[in-house]
Design a protein around this motif. Sequence first.
Motif, mmCIF file in Angstrom:
data_model
loop_
_atom_site.group_PDB
_atom_site.id
_atom_site.type_symbol
_atom_site.label_atom_id
_atom_site.label_comp_id
_atom_site.label_asym_id
_atom_site.label_seq_id
_atom_site.Cartn_x
_atom_site.Cartn_y
_atom_site.Cartn_z
ATOM 1 N N ARG A 252 -9.319 -2.166 5.431
ATOM 2 C CA ARG A 252 -9.274 -2.482 6.861
ATOM 3 C C ARG A 252 -9.043 -1.235 7.702
ATOM 4 N N HIS A 253 -8.468 -0.205 7.098
ATOM 5 C CA HIS A 253 -8.157 0.998 7.867
ATOM 6 C C HIS A 253 -8.977 2.207 7.419
ATOM 7 N N GLY A 254 -10.175 1.939 6.902
ATOM 8 C CA GLY A 254 -11.121 3.031 6.729
ATOM 9 C C GLY A 254 -11.600 3.328 5.330
ATOM 10 N N ALA A 255 -10.975 2.808 4.305
ATOM 11 C CA ALA A 255 -11.417 3.103 2.940
ATOM 12 C C ALA A 255 -12.721 2.357 2.647
ATOM 13 N N ALA B 165 0.829 -1.205 0.000
ATOM 14 C CA ALA B 165 0.000 0.000 0.000
ATOM 15 C C ALA B 165 0.865 1.257 0.000
ATOM 16 N N VAL B 166 1.942 1.223 0.777
ATOM 17 C CA VAL B 166 2.857 2.366 0.799
ATOM 18 C C VAL B 166 3.541 2.522 -0.554
ATOM 19 N N HIS B 167 3.983 1.402 -1.122
ATOM 20 C CA HIS B 167 4.710 1.465 -2.393
ATOM 21 C C HIS B 167 3.836 2.045 -3.503
ATOM 22 N N LEU B 168 2.546 1.712 -3.506
ATOM 23 C CA LEU B 168 1.659 2.206 -4.559
ATOM 24 C C LEU B 168 1.444 3.713 -4.473
ATOM 25 N N THR B 169 1.675 4.294 -3.299
ATOM 26 C CA THR B 169 1.560 5.758 -3.212
ATOM 27 C C THR B 169 2.703 6.461 -3.917
ATOM 28 N N PRO C 19 -15.460 2.989 -10.346
ATOM 29 C CA PRO C 19 -15.188 4.342 -9.844
ATOM 30 C C PRO C 19 -13.693 4.610 -9.777
ATOM 31 N N SER C 20 -13.276 5.786 -10.206
ATOM 32 C CA SER C 20 -11.844 6.112 -10.225
ATOM 33 C C SER C 20 -11.258 6.234 -8.827
ATOM 34 N N ASP C 21 -12.116 6.510 -7.834
ATOM 35 C CA ASP C 21 -11.620 6.625 -6.468
ATOM 36 C C ASP C 21 -11.761 5.328 -5.681
ATOM 37 N N SER C 22 -12.075 4.219 -6.356
ATOM 38 C CA SER C 22 -12.227 2.921 -5.686
ATOM 39 C C SER C 22 -10.867 2.390 -5.246
ATOM 40 N N VAL C 23 -10.869 1.603 -4.158
ATOM 41 C CA VAL C 23 -9.614 0.993 -3.714
ATOM 42 C C VAL C 23 -9.108 -0.023 -4.727
ATOM 43 N N THR D 67 -3.322 4.340 4.464
ATOM 44 C CA THR D 67 -1.995 3.732 4.403
ATOM 45 C C THR D 67 -1.169 4.081 5.629
ATOM 46 N N ALA D 68 -1.187 5.355 6.016
ATOM 47 C CA ALA D 68 -0.428 5.763 7.199
ATOM 48 C C ALA D 68 -0.953 5.076 8.448
ATOM 49 N N ARG D 69 -2.281 4.954 8.552
ATOM 50 C CA ARG D 69 -2.849 4.254 9.705
ATOM 51 C C ARG D 69 -2.439 2.790 9.715
ATOM 52 N N ALA D 70 -2.373 2.166 8.540
ATOM 53 C CA ALA D 70 -1.976 0.757 8.463
ATOM 54 C C ALA D 70 -0.545 0.561 8.936
#
Length: 646
Positions: A583-586, A253-257, A624-628, A296-299
């Motif tokens: 799991r962390h809110g999305a 998740a971090v890497h994808l950012t 949706p473009s904003d989908s996880v 991601t930061a919360r994870a």
Amino acid sequence: MSREFPIGLTPPDWLVRNLRTTKAPINRAAAVRASLAMTLPLVIGFAAERPAYGALASIGALNGVIGDTADAYRMRVIQLAVPQLVGAIGIILGSLVYGRGWYAVAVVTGVALLSGMISTIGAVASVSGLLLLLNAVIGAGLPLPGAWWLAPALLTGGGLLVLALALLAWPLRAGVPERVSVATTYRRVADLLAACGDPDRYPSVRFGVTQSLNQAYDLILAHRARHHGRSRELTRLLAQLNAVTPVVEAAPAVHLTGRPLPPEVPEAVRRLAHTVQTGRTGPPGVPSLPAPTTETARAVEHALRHAAAVVTAPDIDPGGVDERIGRPAALGVRAARAARNVVLSAHSWRYGLRLAVCIGCAQALVSLIPVPRSYWVALTVTFVLKPDFGSVFSRALLRALGTVAGLVIAAAVLAEVPPGWADVPVMLVLAPLIPVLTPRGYGYQTAAITPVILLLSDLLSHQGTALLLPRLLDSLMGCAIALIAGYLLWPESWHTRVGDRLADAVADTAVYVEAAFGAGIDTAARARMRRRLYRDLSSIRTEFQRALTEPPPTGRRAAAWWPLVVAVERIVDATTAARVRVRHGAPAPSAAEIHQVSQELRALSEGVRRSETLVAVRTHLTGPSDSVLESLRQEVAAARAITTPH
């Protein structure tokens, strides 16, 4: 300043990959053990005026040195003792048919079939099968001194000497290899966090994390399966391995950012690694991190704090750990399952028949054509064609090159060193080179073993430098048999070995996508599924890398399919990253989105299974473009668009 080869002189990629040296640290303890275990029998043999007996025991010690690959002491007992006992059976079977012509050919070929089949069970069975066949070949091709039981006793005693030396430090270092393995995994995870956002470093570091996790779990679970009762230390190590899983899951998740983490984050994991290795407990060592504002930061923060709490906790609930990882099957159940798999598996029969055909060809050839030291031909075939040791072509090439290099050293030793007590200091110098050079590649291992085995052979035959040319010719003949009968003419294509496994992994990825966001699947079951999938992809990556060392068309086809292997790994990472964000809110994706992605993956799996070449499939996944799942959809579309270059 870079050097370029002139046009027309550039070596092919497969040759460069074969000759590349693998970097590895020097195992000083293994080098000392090899020196002592292979020299001491010679000293005793010379002192008793029975140098041939000392040479046989030293050969047994050589077998033990080659098989001494386990880390944990309890596993060493199994991995060294069992193969030595199986090897004793092989030497007895071989000696019973020594000088019996075609009876010897039939028996050794049958042993080769059994050796190849049992090699598919696991690491211990693989070494056992190797020694069973090696000793059967030696017994059938070499007149052994003394009564029928003496040679098996000497060979087994030499191997058990290696085990005895390895266990000397057990009282002082009990549990240390297991702790080091878990601590190493934490350090690899720290490297992974440091590589997040770096597209060049991340894939290779991610592969290293998977390998480290696999090795640590295999080591701990194998130890636990053989441990009577509950062990507090093993329970703690298992909990610590489980605790690092959320950190590993947060990394994609971090890497994808595309943004790197603050250096304090991987440094915190390195401090936890130090705590694991020292076995200390205390307050958690997580730094003060900025307040998380994204999923991601919360994870990352949650995973780090959980890992720190587990690593530093004074007590671990063993029931919770057992529930998380599952209980190992009883030894009898696992043995019965392994035997059933060997008998019923087409995979084991295929490998067994392949080895048997080549050994039969070698034994028949030396029966029809007088060849000095004829058993060396079959020994070469055994080492080259061992089915679970890598590419046959690569091993044949490196075996030939390593033999030539080793013969140069052997020529100097046999020509300048008089047989007798002068062999003792020579063995003290040559023996430790085997464990030192083995991790660097098969060619280096062959170069280290060749002068040692020729020195011992000279003590049995007293032929001196006359051994050199027969050894070279026999090795080349064995390599040729393995290449022709076991590689060029063998009816097994690269696609059936690797393509089907890749198709299975893609299908499993579709199941993982559904399970990652489905209801009714607990966290532990989902983690086990993800770990199995990464383990499968790790072994597929290794198999592809072996295929890249082979010449065209195999190497070229592997190179063409390699981008798809990487693409599937990226799909799994994207799925894990999306699950972490949810799991962390999305917001969770819809069932339609999940079904669309899984169906595309199943279509890709069927295409891989049916195809000899890759065919591009242009696909457009909507949502949706904003989908996880947006990143996952992009990775799936990229995988479907990969085609074989012309």
